[in-house]
Design a protein around this motif. Structure first.
Motif, PDB file in Angstrom:
ATOM      1  N   ILE A 140       0.877  -1.167   0.000  1.00 38.87           N
ATOM      2  CA  ILE A 140       0.000   0.000   0.000  1.00 38.87           C
ATOM      3  C   ILE A 140       0.918   1.222   0.000  1.00 38.87           C
ATOM      4  O   ILE A 140       1.705   1.401   0.942  1.00 38.87           O
ATOM      5  CB  ILE A 140      -0.940   0.009   1.222  1.00 38.87           C
ATOM      6  N   ASP A 141       0.844   1.979  -1.038  1.00 41.65           N
ATOM      7  CA  ASP A 141       1.796   3.080  -1.250  1.00 41.65           C
ATOM      8  C   ASP A 141       3.228   2.592  -0.989  1.00 41.65           C
ATOM      9  O   ASP A 141       4.012   3.229  -0.276  1.00 41.65           O
ATOM     10  CB  ASP A 141       1.437   4.289  -0.366  1.00 41.65           C
ATOM     11  N   ASN A 142       3.499   1.435  -1.538  1.00 40.61           N
ATOM     12  CA  ASN A 142       4.832   0.797  -1.523  1.00 40.61           C
ATOM     13  C   ASN A 142       5.295   0.277  -0.168  1.00 40.61           C
ATOM     14  O   ASN A 142       6.463  -0.069  -0.010  1.00 40.61           O
ATOM     15  CB  ASN A 142       5.893   1.737  -2.128  1.00 40.61           C
ATOM     16  N   THR A 143       4.400   0.204   0.801  1.00 33.64           N
ATOM     17  CA  THR A 143       4.750  -0.382   2.098  1.00 33.64           C
ATOM     18  C   THR A 143       4.042  -1.731   2.249  1.00 33.64           C
ATOM     19  O   THR A 143       2.827  -1.815   2.022  1.00 33.64           O
ATOM     20  CB  THR A 143       4.307   0.547   3.255  1.00 33.64           C
ATOM     21  N   PRO A 144       4.778  -2.802   2.626  1.00 28.02           N
ATOM     22  CA  PRO A 144       4.114  -4.111   2.797  1.00 28.02           C
ATOM     23  C   PRO A 144       3.144  -4.092   3.980  1.00 28.02           C
ATOM     24  O   PRO A 144       3.510  -3.665   5.077  1.00 28.02           O
ATOM     25  CB  PRO A 144       5.282  -5.073   3.100  1.00 28.02           C
ATOM     26  N   ILE A 145       1.927  -4.525   3.719  1.00 26.91           N
ATOM     27  CA  ILE A 145       0.862  -4.515   4.735  1.00 26.91           C
ATOM     28  C   ILE A 145       0.117  -5.846   4.682  1.00 26.91           C
ATOM     29  O   ILE A 145      -0.120  -6.386   3.609  1.00 26.91           O
ATOM     30  CB  ILE A 145      -0.165  -3.391   4.433  1.00 26.91           C
ATOM     31  N   ASP A 146      -0.260  -6.382   5.861  1.00 26.13           N
ATOM     32  CA  ASP A 146      -1.136  -7.561   5.908  1.00 26.13           C
ATOM     33  C   ASP A 146      -2.548  -7.108   5.548  1.00 26.13           C
ATOM     34  O   ASP A 146      -3.208  -6.426   6.346  1.00 26.13           O
ATOM     35  CB  ASP A 146      -1.153  -8.157   7.323  1.00 26.13           C
ATOM     36  N   SER A 147      -3.023  -7.476   4.382  1.00 28.49           N
ATOM     37  CA  SER A 147      -4.324  -6.966   3.939  1.00 28.49           C
ATOM     38  C   SER A 147      -5.491  -7.583   4.703  1.00 28.49           C
ATOM     39  O   SER A 147      -6.595  -7.066   4.672  1.00 28.49           O
ATOM     40  CB  SER A 147      -4.503  -7.193   2.433  1.00 28.49           C
TER      41      SER A 147
END
Lengths: 154, 761
Positions: free
Chosen positions: A52-59
């Motif tokens: 998300i905006d190039n940051t890894p996130i647990d969706s």
């Protein structure tokens, strides 16, 4: 309750009226982006990692309404003009793919990592530290580290 | 040449691009979702169940309880059918149960429009229990007045044997005798994709089940038995699967989804277990409690091993006593010149059900054996590596257990190779003065043997169908399942090797569909490259022969002079001269009006051999006495798995197995309350399998023997790597600290107790 949000996934613009309880994992999967995997639903395994905006996130534990105005990347979008990305190719070449269930999430974490550290001299501990949110039960992680190393070198 | 090289995995692109479809990734119109109502106690009986409130919730489509399911007990273990019914798996399960045997036992099931509604409704089902005391420890379970967990009692199975001579005599000859008690923990597979299946009906009376399974054909049979439905009218489809490690060599959720769709007029119903359900209510690895005794001469000749083990299978038998049988038999192949007595018992308990898990009982028994071997060597003052090198089997030795001659036995070679790669002697000398202070260093070694299938315990059947497509490419149909281990890639390499056709032109159909996939029992026992490899070989020989015969018909050249080179038929003697492309030949065979036909070959094959594989682990550790923490400084596995088909995927199997064993050695333990049977850590936060930061660099090497009983010289590789790391780590901790850990995991919590007892802290 429903809300209308606008966001970009893999370069495509979306405007959707969604149930506010929806997770980003559910939203993306409903849109056919099934590379985003459900492994635990509570942010333990990282199989649902997207950028998300190039940051890894647990969706899985990121509400879909929060992506309003944001840009999302999944492995489906890493293929450009029919060619897979350097990180995707490095996972294949290093033998970092086994059952494949954690692979899309891992690749997105690595993609962010490689973009951040390209050309830098990064040791294995730093690679480990920034991939600690992704679990893999097949590889023992050894070849995943090799794949990331090879991307930084090239 | 296609075999023996690190070609790219057939499924790699699908998996990195997100195109690989797993069970949850298919869209099914009108799909309903099922959620279990699970018991909140570990032992007891339901005396009242009220589903009224749950039924009133909008979106609930059906609720079934233990009263609604067929009353025929069935067995879930993913074994081939046993024609000898005395050898059949224990049938002790109903799809839904009134008798509660573990926390989370399945009492009822709710079907609703969404998973959320089904969860809410399941929580509204009111259940009253008559609770019984939970039986968790072997002492409590085997107490004379213990309640019977199942009507037949608490012992699932038992057996014993004494081979290679008599213990009584060997004990007299032994100059050093040692006894020890060692135990292993209950661990869980934690495949990243949870158990998931859905079912629907089509064209009359046919049930279609799509499932994340290792064993589609076996699954079809067991569903048929569980729901009393004709086998031929059930189809099981296995798409990509997100790991199994044995937990999906059990038919766990397929019967209930089939039952639900049958009861609901063919409505598609999916059951997608949560992580918590997968960990606590599917399958685990059997914990073992072992008493061991061994004897040797002062010169280091092993005289006997006497093992007495109790294996805990939990609430249901699942694979039951087979685990203890298979686990014990491997010691005889490792040390075939010693007298070996093995006495084993498998018991029920009010805790999660144990089943097949990577290496099937062998990690447990080898842990016990290799702890004892280490302790004996140290007592005798002999280098533990020398002790093993002296006593392990050699090619030509006879396995005293099954009386078979061991044709290829690379264990000693593995130990010698490992000694050099690891620099055992150099490290041993360097670590002499690192045995005091807060951080202490040590080295350890352990070895193992394994099998390449289940014969003669079970039938070993495999099948392969090859089809020459009109464009000259080849399709491979196999019932052997790709579960991440790389079997599709290995089969494509084999087919390419034997036919001479390009690897790139060989496609393995990865999805099994029991309606058209030829019969094979599936992915388990590290059997596929060994057993199915032989079916692929035979089918490839036949296809090659048919292609060359057809080439003779088309070109008029004698087939004996011809061969296949990549995408064309050429002269043996002049490979650069093309006679006909495979595309033209295939097109002719399909479409010529007066000759030919589809060129295919199909082989179904039973093997009556079972080659043992071998290997060992070398490890160097630092032990922080104050933190009771072990850090692996170096670890290397050396394997004799016969010829290696693909060095890259082979390495991947070894790394993964080492990782699982390191997890079992240092971190992993599914914790069950000894009084209540409550499960404490049914999630990935509290069940600590290693993250990438917990793992050391992994290294491996191979000793390539050429196994004559298999088509490409191969032996098993998928499971073996997970056997020897844990005992090697234990032996290294002993070397570093002088304290001999006797149970897994060697986590700070458990090491603290042992270090304290030893006066280190």
């Amino acid at each position: 309750m429903r809300e209308t949000i606008s966001f970009v996934v893999n370069g495509e613009h979306y405007s959707k009226n969604i149930d506010v309880r929806l997770s980003l994992l559910e939203l993306l999967r409903e849109e056919g982006l099934t590379s985003v995997k459900h492994g635990c639903g509570v942010g333990e395994c990282g199989a649902c990692t997207v950028l998300i905006d190039n940051t890894p996130i647990d969706s899985c534990m990121y509400l879909a309404v929060w992506v309003d105005g944001k840009t999302i990347r999944t492995v489906e979008g890493e293929i450009k003009d029919g060619k897979i990305s350097q990180v995707q190719q490095s996972y294949i070449d290093a033998g970092a793919v086994q059952c494949g269930y954690c692979t899309p999430g891992f690749i997105m974490t690595s993609t962010a990592f490689v973009e951040k550290h390209k050309g830098q001299n990064v040791d294995r501990d730093e690679i480990r530290k920034e991939h600690a949110g992704n679990l893999c039960r097949c590889t023992g992680y050894e070849t995943i580290i090799c794949a990331v190393e090879s991307c930084l070198k090239d | 040449m296609s075999v023996g090289i690190a070609v790219e995995r057939k499924d790699a692109l699908a998996k990195v691009s997100g195109r690989a479809k797993f069970t949850e990734d298919f869209s099914v119109k009108g799909l309903k979702h099922a959620v279990y109502v699970r018991s909140t106690i570990a032992h007891g009986r339901v005396i009242k169940i009220d589903t009224q409130k749950a039924r009133e919730i909008e979106g609930v489509r059906a609720i079934f309880t233990y009263e609604d399911v067929p009353k025929n007990l069935f067995a879930t273990a993913g074994h081939p059918y046993a024609i000898d019914r005395a050898a059949a798996d224990v049938a002790d399960r109903l799809m839904l149960t009134q008798d509660i045997r573990l926390e989370g036992d399945e009492i009822a099931i709710v079907v609703a429009d969404t998973e959320l509604i089904a969860h809410r409704a399941a929580a509204q089902v009111e259940v009253e229990y008559e609770p019984y005391a939970a039986l968790v420890t072997p002492e409590a379970i085997l107490a004379p007045d213990a309640r019977k967990i199942h009507p037949g009692g608490n012992v699932v199975g038992a057996h014993s044997y004494e081979v290679g001579g008599e213990i009584k005599t060997a004990e007299k000859e032994a100059e050093i005798v040692l006894e020890g008690e060692y135990s292993t923990a209950m661990v869980q597979h934690c495949h990243l994709e949870n158990h998931i299946a859905y079912a629907y009906m089509e064209d009359g009376d046919n049930i279609i089940i799509v499932s994340s399974t290792q064993i589609p054909h076996i699954s079809r049979r067991i569903v048929s038995e569980a729901i009393n439905f004709p086998l031929g009218n059930i189809k099981v489809v296995k798409p990509f699967i997100g790991g199994g490690f044995g937990a999906k060599q059990d038919v766990i959720i397929e019967p209930i989804v089939a039952f639900l769709t049958m009861k609901m007029n063919g409505t598609p119903v999916q059951l997608n277990l949560s992580r918590e359900e997968t960990i606590a209510t599917t399958r685990t690895r059997h914990p073992f409690y072992g008493k061991a005794k061994g004897g040797m001469t002062r010169e280091g000749e092993l005289k006997f091993l006497d093992l007495d083990v109790v294996s805990v299978t939990g609430a249901y038998a699942s694979h039951g006593h087979s685990i203890a049988i298979a686990g014990g038999s491997k010691t005889c192949t490792m040390y075939p010149r010693a007298v070996i007595r093995y006495n084993a018992k498998t018991i029920y308990a009010n805790m999660p059900c144990a089943g097949a898990m990577r290496a099937y009982g062998t990690p447990q028994v080898v842990f016990i054996t290799e702890c004892l071997m280490e302790d004996m060597a140290r007592k005798a003052g002999i280098d533990p590596l020398d002790f093993r090198i002296k006593n392990v089997g050699l090619p030509g030795d006879t396995n005293p257990y099954n009386k078979q001659k061991i044709l290829t036995h690379g264990l000693q070679e593995c130990l010698i190779k490992g000694r050099e790669l690891f620099d055992w002697d150099g490290k041993k000398a360097a670590y002499v003065d690192k045995k005091t202070g807060v951080i202490r260093s040590g080295i350890g070694v352990a070895c193992f043997s394994y099998a390449s299938g289940t014969y003669p315990g079970n039938v070993e059947i495999a099948s392969c169908r090859l089809i020459l497509n009109p464009d000259g490419s080849v399709h491979v149909h196999v019932g052997a399942t790709e579960i991440g281990q790389g079997s599709d890639t290995a089969f494509a390499q084999m087919a390419a090797e034997t036919t001479g056709i390009n690897y790139a032109d060989v496609k393995v159909i990865s999805t099994q569909d029991t309606d058209y996939t030829p019969f094979d029992t599936g992915a388990y026992a590290s059997r596929q490259t060994y057993v199915n490899g032989q079916a692929v070989y035979k089918a490839a020989v036949e296809l090659r022969e048919k292609i060359l015969s057809y080439a003779e018909k088309v070109t008029g050249q004698a087939k004996e002079a011809l061969t296949i080179a990549g995408d064309r038929v050429v002269y043996h003697a002049q490979p650069e001269t093309m006679l006909i492309t495979l595309r033209d030949l295939a097109t002719d065979s399909y479409y010529h009006k007066n000759r030919g036909g589809q060129i295919t070959s199909e082989v179904s094959f039973k093997t009556q051999t079972n080659a043992p594989s071998f290997g060992c682990t070398f490890v160097a550790v630092d032990v922080d006495i104050e933190l009771c923490k072990v850090t692996i400084k170096q670890i290397i596995n050396v394997h004799d798995s016969g010829k290696i088909i693909n060095p890259m995927t082979a390495k991947g199997q070894v790394h993964g197995g080492m990782f699982m064993s390191i997890g079992a050695a240092l971190f992993e333990e599914l914790l069950v309350d000894e009084t209540s049977g409550r499960i404490y850590n049914n999630n990935l936060l509290d069940y600590k399998f290693p993250t990438i930061t917990d793992m050391p660099d992994l290294d491996c090497a191979f000793v390539e023997t050429d196994e004559p009983t298999s088509s490409y010289g191969v032996k098993s590789l998928g499971e073996p790597p997970t056997i020897s790391p844990a005992p090697a780590i234990r032996n290294a901790i002993l070397d570093a600290t002088g304290v001999a850990p006797d149970r897994l995991p060697m986590s700070p919590k458990n090491l603290f107790e042992q270090f304290k007892q030893a006066g280190l802290i």
